[in-house]
Write a protein that holds these residues in place. Structure first.
Motif, PDB file in Angstrom:
ATOM      1  N   SER A   1      10.208  -0.494  17.112  1.00  0.00           N
ATOM      2  CA  SER A   1       9.288  -1.059  18.091  1.00  0.00           C
ATOM      3  C   SER A   1       9.062  -2.544  17.821  1.00  0.00           C
ATOM      4  CB  SER A   1       7.950  -0.329  18.020  1.00  0.00           C
ATOM      5  OG  SER A   1       7.330  -0.579  16.771  1.00  0.00           O
ATOM      6  N   GLN A   2       8.499  -3.237  18.804  1.00  0.00           N
ATOM      7  CA  GLN A   2       8.188  -4.653  18.616  1.00  0.00           C
ATOM      8  C   GLN A   2       7.208  -4.871  17.458  1.00  0.00           C
ATOM      9  OE1 GLN A   2       9.764  -7.322  20.044  1.00  0.00           O
ATOM     10  NE2 GLN A   2       8.653  -8.366  18.408  1.00  0.00           N
ATOM     11  N   PRO A   3       6.156  -4.037  17.306  1.00  0.00           N
ATOM     12  CA  PRO A   3       5.278  -4.217  16.146  1.00  0.00           C
ATOM     13  C   PRO A   3       6.030  -4.102  14.806  1.00  0.00           C
ATOM     14  CG  PRO A   3       4.171  -2.880  17.773  1.00  0.00           C
ATOM     15  CD  PRO A   3       5.597  -3.042  18.240  1.00  0.00           C
TER      16      PRO A   3
ATOM     17  N   ARG B   1       0.708  -1.091   0.264  1.00  0.00           N
ATOM     18  CA  ARG B   1      -0.136  -2.028   1.014  1.00  0.00           C
ATOM     19  C   ARG B   1      -0.708  -1.350   2.253  1.00  0.00           C
ATOM     20  NH1 ARG B   1       3.014  -7.749   1.159  1.00  0.00           N
ATOM     21  NH2 ARG B   1       1.552  -8.031   2.879  1.00  0.00           N
ATOM     22  N   HIS B   2      -1.882  -1.801   2.650  1.00  0.00           N
ATOM     23  CA  HIS B   2      -2.548  -1.270   3.846  1.00  0.00           C
ATOM     24  C   HIS B   2      -2.601  -2.358   4.912  1.00  0.00           C
ATOM     25  CE1 HIS B   2      -3.532   2.386   1.752  1.00  0.00           C
ATOM     26  NE2 HIS B   2      -3.968   1.655   0.739  1.00  0.00           N
ATOM     27  N   ASP B   3      -1.411  -2.774   5.323  1.00  0.00           N
ATOM     28  CA  ASP B   3      -1.261  -3.791   6.356  1.00  0.00           C
ATOM     29  C   ASP B   3       0.071  -3.549   7.054  1.00  0.00           C
ATOM     30  OD1 ASP B   3       0.677  -4.717   4.535  1.00  0.00           O
ATOM     31  OD2 ASP B   3      -0.222  -6.693   4.290  1.00  0.00           O
ATOM     32  N   PRO B   4       0.429  -4.359   8.046  1.00  0.00           N
ATOM     33  CA  PRO B   4       1.689  -4.117   8.764  1.00  0.00           C
ATOM     34  C   PRO B   4       2.934  -4.134   7.868  1.00  0.00           C
ATOM     35  CG  PRO B   4       0.286  -5.543  10.070  1.00  0.00           C
ATOM     36  CD  PRO B   4      -0.376  -5.393   8.722  1.00  0.00           C
ATOM     37  N   VAL B   5       2.940  -4.962   6.834  1.00  0.00           N
ATOM     38  CA  VAL B   5       4.099  -4.993   5.930  1.00  0.00           C
ATOM     39  C   VAL B   5       4.194  -3.674   5.161  1.00  0.00           C
ATOM     40  CG1 VAL B   5       5.148  -6.144   3.936  1.00  0.00           C
ATOM     41  CG2 VAL B   5       4.129  -7.513   5.769  1.00  0.00           C
ATOM     42  N   GLY B   6       3.081  -3.149   4.717  1.00  0.00           N
ATOM     43  CA  GLY B   6       3.077  -1.850   4.044  1.00  0.00           C
ATOM     44  C   GLY B   6       3.513  -0.731   4.975  1.00  0.00           C
ATOM     45  N   ASP B   7       3.051  -0.799   6.233  1.00  0.00           N
ATOM     46  CA  ASP B   7       3.481   0.197   7.225  1.00  0.00           C
ATOM     47  C   ASP B   7       4.994   0.136   7.413  1.00  0.00           C
ATOM     48  OD1 ASP B   7       0.830   0.911   7.620  1.00  0.00           O
ATOM     49  OD2 ASP B   7       0.622  -0.290   9.457  1.00  0.00           O
ATOM     50  N   LEU B   8       5.521  -1.076   7.528  1.00  0.00           N
ATOM     51  CA  LEU B   8       6.964  -1.254   7.680  1.00  0.00           C
ATOM     52  C   LEU B   8       7.701  -0.670   6.479  1.00  0.00           C
ATOM     53  CD1 LEU B   8       9.484  -2.510   9.080  1.00  0.00           C
ATOM     54  CD2 LEU B   8       9.017  -4.554   7.703  1.00  0.00           C
ATOM     55  N   ALA B   9       7.229  -0.982   5.288  1.00  0.00           N
ATOM     56  CA  ALA B   9       7.887  -0.494   4.074  1.00  0.00           C
ATOM     57  C   ALA B   9       7.906   1.035   4.035  1.00  0.00           C
ATOM     58  CB  ALA B   9       7.182  -1.049   2.837  1.00  0.00           C
TER      59      ALA B   9
END
Length: 84
Positions: free
Chosen positions: A67-69, A22-30
């Motif tokens: 981090s908070q994000p 994914r190209h969103d914050p959830v994908g970044d987290l993963a």
């Protein structure tokens, strides 16, 4: 999670492992969560992920001083995983 809510069929960690493209914050987290950060403080998360629940992932993020994000993305992922 309330008593009358059903637990998703797949663990949170397994679900998160499926979100890496994914190209969103959830994908970044993963990607960050499952990536090899070389910190040396944790075992191989990729192998453990399918067995990790929400609390396990939160504890790992806390342990690694995320981090908070990252916690914001974690909250988004939790809401999506539970369907809320």
């Amino acid at each position: 999670m309330e008593e009358n809510e059903m637990q998703p069929a797949v663990s949170f960690g397994a679900w998160l492992a499926l979100q890496t493209n994914r190209h969103d914050p959830v994908g970044d987290l993963a990607r960050d969560f499952l990536g090899d950060d070389g910190c040396g403080r944790c075992s191989d998360i990729t192998e453990e992920a399918p067995f990790m629940g929400v609390e396990d992932v939160a504890a790992t993020l806390t342990e690694h001083r995320a981090s908070q994000p990252a916690f914001d993305a974690f909250n988004m992922a939790c809401a999506e995983w539970t369907g809320r």
